[in-house]
Design an enzyme around this catalytic site. Sequence first.
Site, PDB file in Angstrom:
ATOM      1  N   GLU A  99     -14.252   2.692   1.891  1.00 19.32           N
ATOM      2  CA  GLU A  99     -13.429   3.633   2.648  1.00 19.32           C
ATOM      3  C   GLU A  99     -14.291   4.815   3.106  1.00 19.32           C
ATOM      4  O   GLU A  99     -14.258   5.239   4.257  1.00 19.32           O
ATOM      5  CB  GLU A  99     -12.266   4.110   1.775  1.00 19.32           C
ATOM      6  CG  GLU A  99     -11.202   4.870   2.545  1.00 19.32           C
ATOM      7  CD  GLU A  99     -10.049   5.307   1.641  1.00 19.32           C
ATOM      8  OE1 GLU A  99      -9.089   5.873   2.172  1.00 19.32           O
ATOM      9  OE2 GLU A  99     -10.129   5.098   0.416  1.00 19.32           O
ATOM     10  N   ARG A 121     -14.171  -7.287 -12.780  1.00 22.35           N
ATOM     11  CA  ARG A 121     -12.996  -8.051 -13.196  1.00 22.35           C
ATOM     12  C   ARG A 121     -13.095  -9.522 -12.792  1.00 22.35           C
ATOM     13  O   ARG A 121     -12.442 -10.366 -13.395  1.00 22.35           O
ATOM     14  CB  ARG A 121     -11.714  -7.388 -12.685  1.00 22.35           C
ATOM     15  CG  ARG A 121     -11.435  -6.056 -13.425  1.00 22.35           C
ATOM     16  CD  ARG A 121     -10.141  -5.381 -12.994  1.00 22.35           C
ATOM     17  NE  ARG A 121     -10.243  -4.814 -11.657  1.00 22.35           N
ATOM     18  CZ  ARG A 121     -10.542  -3.538 -11.396  1.00 22.35           C
ATOM     19  NH1 ARG A 121     -10.778  -2.681 -12.377  1.00 22.35           N
ATOM     20  NH2 ARG A 121     -10.614  -3.128 -10.152  1.00 22.35           N
TER      21      ARG A 121
END
Lengths: 182, 190
Positions: free
Chosen positions: A106, A69
């Site tokens: 994560e 993006r």
Amino acid sequence: MASQDEQDPRISKISSAIRVIPNFPKPGIMFQDITTLLLDTKAFRDTIDLFVERYGGKDISVVAGIEARGFIFGPPIALAIGAKFVPMRKPNKLPGEVISEEYSLEYGTDIMEMHVGAVQAGERALIIDDLIATGGTLCAAIKLLERVGVHVVECACVIELPELKGRERLGDKPLFVLVSST
Amino acid sequence: MFAAENGLKGDPRLQAISNAIRVVPHFPKQGIMFQDITTLLLDHKAFKHTVDIFVERYKDMDISVVAGVEARGFMFGPSIALAIGAKFVPLRKPKKLPGEVIAEAYELEYGRDCLEMHVGAVEAGERAIVIDDLVATGGTLSAAIRLLERVGAQVVECGCVIGLREVKGQLRLNGKPLYILVEPREIDGC
């Protein structure tokens, strides 16, 4: 980020053009979807203009955009301020010789790559992405650019998720965002 | 159709664009001469020429949608969209778009892949162009055209910076015109 007292009037339209998708990519995450911003021609134009107004005339020669993006926002900014655009990519996408930086997710790690020779020591750079969460990806991009002697002037994102403390993770690197989402 | 045969013959911008593209031999595998546009993005003037040529072509064609194919289509499409006042619609690999999507499968050299578009991004009757950096077999662009047509958009043209002339891409593009700026670069001394 833009002060709350004197928020640019374009910001509220930009903010309302962003769609929130609950539970994507997994339960509990409220995903900030910028694709609806890209459908609003005025709000998308204003987004780019806000960055260009901030960075034009500041002797910035590199706009680095993070896959994927960051590739949507970075090139229009680069073109408007007269800078080169440098894509920072996932592994094995860039065809030429690259330098790599590993960073934490994560669960597990990922790798970011940049082409050797894309930037020169001493150049002044911005890093662009649509959103900053934990700041892990932006930190990897900063490291890649600094390893080749580039001065990272600022990181710029459309959206910040302040609860995830990405701004702190960037340390002494300034962060500029248009919309803060709590 | 190549730009040089369609109104831009001798336009020096095309040579500048071609010169800015780097060939990387044997990527992603032996025998492929990869056309690397990242060097074009480092050349501000040539990158601007690239966008300007597409903008000049499309600005008066009443185009309201610029669809860009992930990921290199994202590097060219938005600038074109902004300049002609159109929306930018990303066409993505599976599971990247967060909202409700429609999907179109297409053939790869080995196996299949899938392209997705958000439901509601494009309305019936809109006039659209599809942008990518390069067209080879035309498989990806054909899938993009099908996605847009399924929601009732009219695909006016596909625009690519580079087109492999020896591949008959035209046959795979559902009858839609293809507008290409430059041919692939040869590597010197190879």
